[in-house]
Design a protein around this motif. Structure first.
Motif, PDB file in Angstrom:
ATOM      1  N   ALA A  57      -7.178 -18.135 -14.278  1.00  0.00           N
ATOM      2  CA  ALA A  57      -7.718 -17.617 -15.543  1.00  0.00           C
ATOM      3  C   ALA A  57      -8.356 -16.252 -15.353  1.00  0.00           C
ATOM      4  CB  ALA A  57      -8.735 -18.605 -16.120  1.00  0.00           C
ATOM      5  N   ALA A  60      -5.654 -13.688 -14.657  1.00  0.00           N
ATOM      6  CA  ALA A  60      -4.886 -13.408 -15.872  1.00  0.00           C
ATOM      7  C   ALA A  60      -5.512 -12.256 -16.654  1.00  0.00           C
ATOM      8  CB  ALA A  60      -4.801 -14.666 -16.742  1.00  0.00           C
ATOM      9  N   GLY A  61      -6.819 -12.287 -16.815  1.00  0.00           N
ATOM     10  CA  GLY A  61      -7.504 -11.209 -17.524  1.00  0.00           C
ATOM     11  C   GLY A  61      -7.400  -9.887 -16.792  1.00  0.00           C
ATOM     12  N   LEU A  65      -1.907 -10.927 -18.124  1.00  0.00           N
ATOM     13  CA  LEU A  65      -1.015 -12.056 -18.395  1.00  0.00           C
ATOM     14  C   LEU A  65      -1.864 -13.225 -18.877  1.00  0.00           C
ATOM     15  CD1 LEU A  65       1.216 -12.008 -15.170  1.00  0.00           C
ATOM     16  CD2 LEU A  65       1.909 -11.357 -17.481  1.00  0.00           C
ATOM     17  N   ASP A  66      -1.204 -14.256 -19.403  1.00  0.00           N
ATOM     18  CA  ASP A  66      -1.967 -15.450 -19.746  1.00  0.00           C
ATOM     19  C   ASP A  66      -2.049 -16.357 -18.523  1.00  0.00           C
ATOM     20  OD1 ASP A  66       0.379 -17.074 -19.631  1.00  0.00           O
ATOM     21  OD2 ASP A  66       0.802 -16.666 -21.728  1.00  0.00           O
ATOM     22  N   ARG A  67      -2.957 -17.309 -18.574  1.00  0.00           N
ATOM     23  CA  ARG A  67      -3.209 -18.184 -17.434  1.00  0.00           C
ATOM     24  C   ARG A  67      -1.957 -18.932 -16.996  1.00  0.00           C
ATOM     25  NH1 ARG A  67      -4.266 -23.364 -16.813  1.00  0.00           N
ATOM     26  NH2 ARG A  67      -5.553 -24.063 -15.100  1.00  0.00           N
ATOM     27  N   SER A  68      -1.189 -19.441 -17.947  1.00  0.00           N
ATOM     28  CA  SER A  68       0.012 -20.204 -17.575  1.00  0.00           C
ATOM     29  C   SER A  68       1.048 -19.303 -16.907  1.00  0.00           C
ATOM     30  CB  SER A  68       0.603 -20.929 -18.783  1.00  0.00           C
ATOM     31  OG  SER A  68       1.041 -20.008 -19.758  1.00  0.00           O
TER      32      SER A  68
END
Length: 149
Positions: A57, A60-61, A65-68
């Motif tokens: 997480a 990702a930031g 990108l997003d966490r998944s």
């Protein structure tokens, strides 16, 4: 300084920041480094090299990108022994992503390739102009609109 300078810089940054421009560069940097290392996984490797171990997480930031998406890419990199998952010492329920020594070597290779590409693109510049550009770009990045607040 006029708005024209701001627009010229904004246009150049727009080209640099386009997803297609980044993907093309990442593909060049990762060519031949193995099936798991490509333009989609490069941001995870590069991000971890900059930040050190991070949760999916948090990373990702950092890399946009997003966490998944980070988790899927991290799985590919873990299967290739480029990163490992380790317990978060601050939260036993959480897992951190961390580069392995092989992952660090891979990042060093991509960074050397990037430096070589940049040097090659500046070969026709007078050395003092290239050095001045490097200093000014660094100053802009650290004090301009992209600077951490």
């Amino acid at each position: 300084m006029t708005d024209d300078v701001g627009h010229e810089i904004a246009d150049a940054l727009g080209t640099l920041l386009r997803r297609g421009t980044r993907a093309q560069l990442y593909a060049r940097l990762t060519d031949g480094l193995g099936e798991a290392v490509d333009e989609t996984t490069y941001p995870v490797l590069s991000g971890l090299a900059r930040t050190g171990p991070r949760s999916a997480a948090d990373l990702a930031g950092e890399i946009g990108l997003d966490r998944s998406g980070v988790t899927r890419r991290a799985t590919r990199l873990e299967e290739a022994s480029l990163l490992r998952r380790e317990p978060d010492p601050d939260d036993r329920r959480a897992t951190l992503l961390a580069l392995t020594e092989t992952g660090h070597r891979t990042v060093r290779t991509t960074r050397q390739r990037l430096a070589t590409l940049i040097e090659a693109s500046l070969v026709s510049w007078p050395p003092e102009e290239a050095q001045s550009f490097a200093r000014q770009l660094h100053r802009f990045v650290t004090t301009g609109p992209f600077a951490s607040k």
